[in-house]
Write a protein that holds these residues in place. Sequence first.
Motif: not given
Lengths: 83, 240
Positions: B2-9, B104-106, B152-156, B237-240
Motif C-alpha cells: 500500500t502506498e501512502l500518497r502525501i500531498a503537500a504545499v 487504507n489499513g496503514r 518517540k511517542e508516536i506509533e505508526a 511512501l511505501n506503506g510497509g
Amino acid sequence: MMEAPQYVAARVQRALAEDSRTHELGIRVDVRGDQMFLRGQVSGEEHRQRLAAVAQEVAPNLKVHNEIKVVEVTRPGEDEHLD
Amino acid sequence: MTELRIAAVGDVHLGEDVRGHYRQRLEGIGERADVLLLAGDLTRHGTAEEGRLVAQEFRDLPVPVVAVLGNHDYHSDAQDEIAAELRDHGITVLDDDGTVLEINGRTLGIVGGKGFGGGFAGKCASEFGEREIKSFVRHTRTIAESWQLALKEIEADRKVVLSHYSPIKETLEGEPLEIYPFLGSYLLAEAVDSVGADLILHGHAHKGSEKGMTPGGIRVRNVALPVLGRAYGVYCLNGG
C-alpha cells in the motif's frame, strides 16, 4: 548629499516587510540611478500592485519597475515515489 | 503493497483578492492523494479574518488536512484564533505535537509545528551572550526537543515531519546565504535524525530548492508554492 542607493533599497525592502499593507519578506529591491527594480513572487495581482505603491511612497523620486510575478497555481504534476 | 500518497504545499499566502482561486486547484485531490499537508504561511498578515478565509479554502476536502502555521500567521498575534478557525473547519493543526491517520489499513504519523531559525551546523547562533540571542536559539531548541519527544511517542507505520522553517541548507539553495539563519536550523534535523522519520516537509524559503536530505539520510522537500510551481506536490511512501 545624495543618499547611497544601498540605503534607499534597504529602506524600501524593510517597508515592504513591515508595512501592514504588504508584509512581504521575499522581495528583492535594486536601485540604479533614478530607477528602482522590484523582483520576487507573490500570490495575487492586487498584492503585487500594493508592493509597488508602498515602494513608491518610500522613494517618491525613483521610477519604480514592478517586475514582481504572481505565482501561477498550476495543476499538480507527477507524483514522486520515495522508495 | 500500500502506498501512502502525501500531498503537500506551503506558503499559499491567501488574501481576499485570491479567494477561491486555490480551491479550484484542489479539485480531484481525492484521486491523487490520501492526505493534504499545509506547511505554514497560509496567510499574508496573520489576521483572524485571513484565518477564516484559509479555513474556507481548505474545508470539506475528500482527504484529511493537517497544517502547521508559519511566521506570517504569527505576525498579528492571532495565531491561536487562526488555529481555532482551522480546527473548527475540520483541519488538524500541529503545534509541536503529532497526530496519527489511518489510511487504507496503514498508519501515518505526522509530527511538527512552525519550527524556527538559528542557522546550520558550524555557522549558527548559540545560546550565549545577550538575553535576546539566547531566547532566539532557545525557542528553536525547545521546538526541536518537542518534536523529538513526539516522534518517540508516536506509533505508526510511516512518519512524516511537517514544518514551516527548514531543517537543512540544501533546500534553501537559491536564497541569499546571508539570510540562512532566518530560514531554518540544523537543530530541527538533528532532532528528527535522532529518532528517525520517512520524510520532512517544509516551506518558508520561496527561492529555495525542492529536494534535499538530512545528514542522517531522511528525505526533505521544500513545498513552498513558488518553489513547487504547481498546486501541490505528491510524495508517495511505501506503506510497509
